[in-house]
Scaffold this active site. Structure first.
Site, PDB file in Angstrom:
ATOM      1  N   GLN A  31       4.721   9.084   7.155  1.00  0.00           N
ATOM      2  CA  GLN A  31       4.059  10.140   6.453  1.00  0.00           C
ATOM      3  C   GLN A  31       4.470  11.513   6.647  1.00  0.00           C
ATOM      4  O   GLN A  31       4.329  12.323   5.442  1.00  0.00           O
ATOM      5  CB  GLN A  31       2.718   9.918   6.988  1.00  0.00           C
ATOM      6  CG  GLN A  31       1.841   8.617   6.700  1.00  0.00           C
ATOM      7  CD  GLN A  31       0.379   8.425   7.319  1.00  0.00           C
ATOM      8  OE1 GLN A  31      -0.084   9.274   7.758  1.00  0.00           O
ATOM      9  NE2 GLN A  31      -0.054   7.407   7.017  1.00  0.00           N
ATOM     10  N   SER A  77       7.036   9.152  12.327  1.00  0.00           N
ATOM     11  CA  SER A  77       5.948   8.810  10.925  1.00  0.00           C
ATOM     12  C   SER A  77       6.557   9.070   9.859  1.00  0.00           C
ATOM     13  O   SER A  77       7.208   9.965   9.438  1.00  0.00           O
ATOM     14  CB  SER A  77       4.936   9.971  11.198  1.00  0.00           C
ATOM     15  OG  SER A  77       3.943  10.135  10.031  1.00  0.00           O
ATOM     16  N   LYS A  80      -4.453   6.264  14.431  1.00  0.00           N
ATOM     17  CA  LYS A  80      -4.395   5.444  13.092  1.00  0.00           C
ATOM     18  C   LYS A  80      -5.921   5.344  12.682  1.00  0.00           C
ATOM     19  O   LYS A  80      -6.796   6.496  13.047  1.00  0.00           O
ATOM     20  CB  LYS A  80      -4.041   3.876  13.257  1.00  0.00           C
ATOM     21  CG  LYS A  80      -2.636   3.579  13.558  1.00  0.00           C
ATOM     22  CD  LYS A  80      -1.837   4.315  12.364  1.00  0.00           C
ATOM     23  CE  LYS A  80      -0.169   4.321  12.712  1.00  0.00           C
ATOM     24  NZ  LYS A  80       0.597   4.956  11.737  1.00  0.00           N
ATOM     25  N   ARG A  98      -6.157   2.515  17.693  1.00  0.00           N
ATOM     26  CA  ARG A  98      -6.140   1.159  17.632  1.00  0.00           C
ATOM     27  C   ARG A  98      -5.699   0.210  18.702  1.00  0.00           C
ATOM     28  O   ARG A  98      -5.769  -0.805  18.947  1.00  0.00           O
ATOM     29  CB  ARG A  98      -4.870   0.784  16.502  1.00  0.00           C
ATOM     30  CG  ARG A  98      -5.527   0.382  15.303  1.00  0.00           C
ATOM     31  CD  ARG A  98      -4.440  -0.119  14.262  1.00  0.00           C
ATOM     32  NE  ARG A  98      -5.115   0.059  12.916  1.00  0.00           N
ATOM     33  CZ  ARG A  98      -4.336   0.279  11.783  1.00  0.00           C
ATOM     34  NH1 ARG A  98      -3.348   0.309  11.744  1.00  0.00           N
ATOM     35  NH2 ARG A  98      -5.079   0.547  10.722  1.00  0.00           N
ATOM     36  N   ARG A 105      -8.843  12.129  11.891  1.00  0.00           N
ATOM     37  CA  ARG A 105      -7.317  12.226  12.234  1.00  0.00           C
ATOM     38  C   ARG A 105      -6.566  13.440  12.236  1.00  0.00           C
ATOM     39  O   ARG A 105      -6.820  14.159  11.215  1.00  0.00           O
ATOM     40  CB  ARG A 105      -6.645  10.930  11.381  1.00  0.00           C
ATOM     41  CG  ARG A 105      -7.385   9.620  11.500  1.00  0.00           C
ATOM     42  CD  ARG A 105      -6.840   8.573  10.531  1.00  0.00           C
ATOM     43  NE  ARG A 105      -5.430   8.182  10.841  1.00  0.00           N
ATOM     44  CZ  ARG A 105      -5.003   7.536   9.949  1.00  0.00           C
ATOM     45  NH1 ARG A 105      -5.493   6.989   8.683  1.00  0.00           N
ATOM     46  NH2 ARG A 105      -3.678   7.330  10.153  1.00  0.00           N
ATOM     47  N   ARG A 156       2.846   6.036  -3.349  1.00  0.00           N
ATOM     48  CA  ARG A 156       4.185   6.727  -3.757  1.00  0.00           C
ATOM     49  C   ARG A 156       4.284   6.530  -5.237  1.00  0.00           C
ATOM     50  O   ARG A 156       4.541   7.459  -6.090  1.00  0.00           O
ATOM     51  CB  ARG A 156       5.245   6.321  -3.119  1.00  0.00           C
ATOM     52  CG  ARG A 156       5.229   6.801  -1.625  1.00  0.00           C
ATOM     53  CD  ARG A 156       6.237   6.179  -0.594  1.00  0.00           C
ATOM     54  NE  ARG A 156       6.353   6.480   0.633  1.00  0.00           N
ATOM     55  CZ  ARG A 156       5.347   6.300   1.914  1.00  0.00           C
ATOM     56  NH1 ARG A 156       4.473   5.675   1.535  1.00  0.00           N
ATOM     57  NH2 ARG A 156       5.758   6.606   2.764  1.00  0.00           N
ATOM     58  N   ASP A 198       1.701  -1.196  11.919  1.00  0.00           N
ATOM     59  CA  ASP A 198       0.694  -1.527  11.373  1.00  0.00           C
ATOM     60  C   ASP A 198       0.175  -3.040  11.770  1.00  0.00           C
ATOM     61  O   ASP A 198      -0.930  -3.579  11.640  1.00  0.00           O
ATOM     62  CB  ASP A 198       0.241  -1.332   9.816  1.00  0.00           C
ATOM     63  CG  ASP A 198       0.389   0.094   9.493  1.00  0.00           C
ATOM     64  OD1 ASP A 198      -0.064   0.636  10.071  1.00  0.00           O
ATOM     65  OD2 ASP A 198       0.642   0.228   8.325  1.00  0.00           O
ATOM     66  N   LYS A 236       0.960  -1.029  -0.023  1.00  0.00           N
ATOM     67  CA  LYS A 236      -0.100  -0.033   0.101  1.00  0.00           C
ATOM     68  C   LYS A 236       0.897   1.367  -0.002  1.00  0.00           C
ATOM     69  O   LYS A 236       0.626   2.236  -0.835  1.00  0.00           O
ATOM     70  CB  LYS A 236      -0.957  -0.163   1.131  1.00  0.00           C
ATOM     71  CG  LYS A 236      -1.911   1.027   1.286  1.00  0.00           C
ATOM     72  CD  LYS A 236      -3.307   0.703   2.070  1.00  0.00           C
ATOM     73  CE  LYS A 236      -2.824   0.473   3.710  1.00  0.00           C
ATOM     74  NZ  LYS A 236      -2.718   2.071   4.186  1.00  0.00           N
ATOM     75  N   SER A 237       1.872   1.316   0.849  1.00  0.00           N
ATOM     76  CA  SER A 237       2.736   2.496   1.010  1.00  0.00           C
ATOM     77  C   SER A 237       3.410   2.598  -0.235  1.00  0.00           C
ATOM     78  O   SER A 237       3.363   3.805  -0.920  1.00  0.00           O
ATOM     79  CB  SER A 237       3.809   2.052   2.081  1.00  0.00           C
ATOM     80  OG  SER A 237       3.334   2.375   3.152  1.00  0.00           O
TER      81      SER A 237
HETATM   82  C1  S3P Z   1       2.735   4.779   5.884  1.00  0.00           C
HETATM   83  C2  S3P Z   1       3.070   5.155   7.243  1.00  0.00           C
HETATM   84  C3  S3P Z   1       2.410   4.610   8.387  1.00  0.00           C
HETATM   85  C4  S3P Z   1       1.621   3.445   8.416  1.00  0.00           C
HETATM   86  C5  S3P Z   1       0.674   3.708   7.204  1.00  0.00           C
HETATM   87  C6  S3P Z   1       1.613   4.034   6.004  1.00  0.00           C
HETATM   88  C7  S3P Z   1       3.309   5.248   4.825  1.00  0.00           C
HETATM   89  O1  S3P Z   1       1.927   5.676   9.423  1.00  0.00           O
HETATM   90  O2  S3P Z   1       0.841   3.345   9.748  1.00  0.00           O
HETATM   91  O3  S3P Z   1      -0.390   2.749   7.240  1.00  0.00           O
HETATM   92  O4  S3P Z   1       3.036   4.732   3.857  1.00  0.00           O
HETATM   93  O5  S3P Z   1       4.333   6.086   5.013  1.00  0.00           O
HETATM   94  P1  S3P Z   1       2.810   6.927  10.145  1.00  0.00           P
HETATM   95  O6  S3P Z   1       3.807   7.570   9.102  1.00  0.00           O
HETATM   96  O7  S3P Z   1       1.791   7.760  10.475  1.00  0.00           O
HETATM   97  O8  S3P Z   1       3.225   6.178  11.170  1.00  0.00           O
END
Ligand code: S3P
Length: 455
Positions: free
Chosen positions: A178, A176, A356, A360, A131, A36, A329, A31-32
């Site tokens: 993200q 994080s 999350k 969670r 969030r 991207r 996760d 997914k990540s």
């Molecule tokens: C992700 C980072 C994680 C993860 C999320 C995907 C990403 O979140 O929990 O499912 O793709 O960068 P955080 O960066 O908030 O920890």
């Protein structure tokens, strides 16, 4: 909680698996990396082919948003094809960008939009609207962007991008990926060096993929500061094809199910093994899991391997806080494994679990308690009592709170428990793992045979 209009609730009753889980499978794309791939391809002028893209709702939201900004995104057989005028050719979207359930989509896109010279509006479903966005709006406002959010810095939000973004020098206050990614993406259009310090390493897919798209990104390990990542803007991305590996976070559900259902023997092919994502595999091995990684190779710049899992008697474990980012996760499903293990477990440093798709930490505790497990929270740690002789587990109702990983963890609990587990809603599994129930059933889980109470 209010739901997105088009999704209908899908409750499920999950009984103990009728026999061992057996077979070979592949899990959907990471997914990540999928988010991207679509975003970076849209920032690059030209055409990018993406193989193995996750076709889950979260990623499809990113595709829609990038289309609204001016990229052409189509499916061509097994591949997805992105043709874009490049970052400078993207334009103001005509409507609000709806990021659905996806925090990654919203936060990374906020980084991109903050340094593009137009105004955008972003929203999401009830989960995403609850969030925190402050973690990205605070650093991104320092580069000149302006954000208008709802109270508590939550979506919906307006992003007024800045014409000449200032490069940031930012130390992450939370672990994080993200937030790190949002700052780095904003830096692509800023003039000068953008620098991010992360005291604890988080997943590094942004750094890897920016390099793949031709942007020099330097990473230095520093004993005092942690990981220091720098890039120089303005940077031009070059269209490059991408191969997306299987998602280790998605693999965690069939892995834990196979470990817990007696006699199981399962092979999962092509799983991403980036070291910033594999904390669960290490932890399960510490618990005594028979989990063997073979056929290790590099595909599309990411390490990949095949996992062979055989049912195992697990023992309790202590997981250190610094391991949390590499398995953030995976805690709900790890907690299920801990509940079925011999001896108690302590999972430390889980503060980020509170923000999350649901809280969670609270939701995992509720999942376990509803099914007869003794569990408690001490500060940011979760302490799960292991299984005692003769204890009957299951029989409870799990509220999944619009959270796909809670739904899948509850299903794994039901397959390995003694009494049926009632899951209030499995619809959100579509965000990250389309076809999860069918895939588990192909291994012999027997879920759909008797579990579907509502299509
Ligand atoms: C992700 C980072 C994680 C993860 C999320 C995907 C990403 O979140 O929990 O499912 O793709 O960068 P955080 O960066 O908030 O920890």
């Amino acid at each position: 909680m209010q739901r997105i209009a088009e999704t209908s609730i899908r409750p499920l009753v999950v009984n103990r698996a009728p026999g061992p889980l057996r077979g070979r499978l592949a899990v959907p794309g990471d997914k990540s990396i999928s988010h991207r791939a679509l975003m970076f391809a849209s920032l690059a002028a030209g055409t990018t082919r993406i193989r193995g893209l996750l076709e889950g709702e979260d990623v499809l939201r990113t595709a829609s948003a990038m289309r609204a900004l001016g990229a052409e995104i189509t499916r061509d057989g097994r591949d997805w094809v992105v043709t874009s005028p490049g970052a400078r050719g993207l334009h103001e979207p005509e409507d609000v960008l709806d990021m659905g359930n996806s925090g990654t989509a919203a936060r990374l896109l906020a980084g991109i939009l903050s340094s593009l010279p137009f105004t955008s509006f972003m929203t999401g479903d009830a989960s995403l609207r609850s969030r925190p966005m402050r973690r990205v709006t605070v650093p991104l406002a320092q580069n000149g962007a302006v954000f208008a959010t709802r109270s508590g810095e939550r979506l919906p939000m307006a992003v007024i991008g800045c014409v000449s973004a200032v490069p940031l020098n930012y130390r992450l206050p939370v672990a994080s990926a993200q937030v790190k990614s949002a700052v780095l993406l904003a830096g692509l259009n800023a003039h000068g060096e953008t620098r991010v310090e992360e005291p604890v390493a988080t997943r590094d897919h942004t750094e890897n993929m920016l390099r793949h798209f031709g942007v020099p990104v330097s990473v230095m390990e520093n004993a005092e500061k942690g990981r220091v990542i720098t890039l120089r803007g303005p940077a031009v991305l070059k269209a490059r094809d991408v191969v997306v590996p299987g998602d280790p976070s998605s693999a965690s559900f069939p892995i834990v199910a196979a470990l817990l259902v007696p006699g199981s023997d399962v092979m999962i092919e092509g799983v991403g093994l980036n070291a910033s994502r594999t904390g669960l595999f290490l932890t399960l091995r510490e618990m005594g899991a028979d989990l063997v990684i073979g056929n290790e190779r590099v595909e599309g710049g990411e390490p990949v391997g095949d996992l062979h899992i055989r049912a195992s008697v697990l023992k309790g474990v202590e997981v250190p806080p610094e391991r949390a980012p590499s398995m953030i996760d995976e805690y709900p499903v790890l907690a299920v494994a801990c509940a079925m293990a011999q001896g108690s477990s302590r999972l430390k440093g889980l503060e980020e679990l509170r923000v999350k798709e649901s809280d969670r930490l609270a939701a995992t505790v509720a999942l376990l308690e509803a099914n007869g497990v003794s569990v408690r929270v001490a500060g940011d740690d979760m302490i799960v009592a292991g299984r005692t002789d003769g204890q009957m587990l299951g029989g409870g109702t799990v509220e999944t709170r619009m959270d796909h990983r809670l739904a899948m963890s509850a299903i794994v609990f039901g397959l390995a428990g003694d009494r049926p587990v009632y899951v209030d809603d499995t619809a959100f599994i579509e965000t990250s793992f389309p076809g999860f129930v069918a895939l588990m059933d192909s291994l012999g889980a027997g879920i759909a045979d008797d579990g579907s109470t509502n299509g």
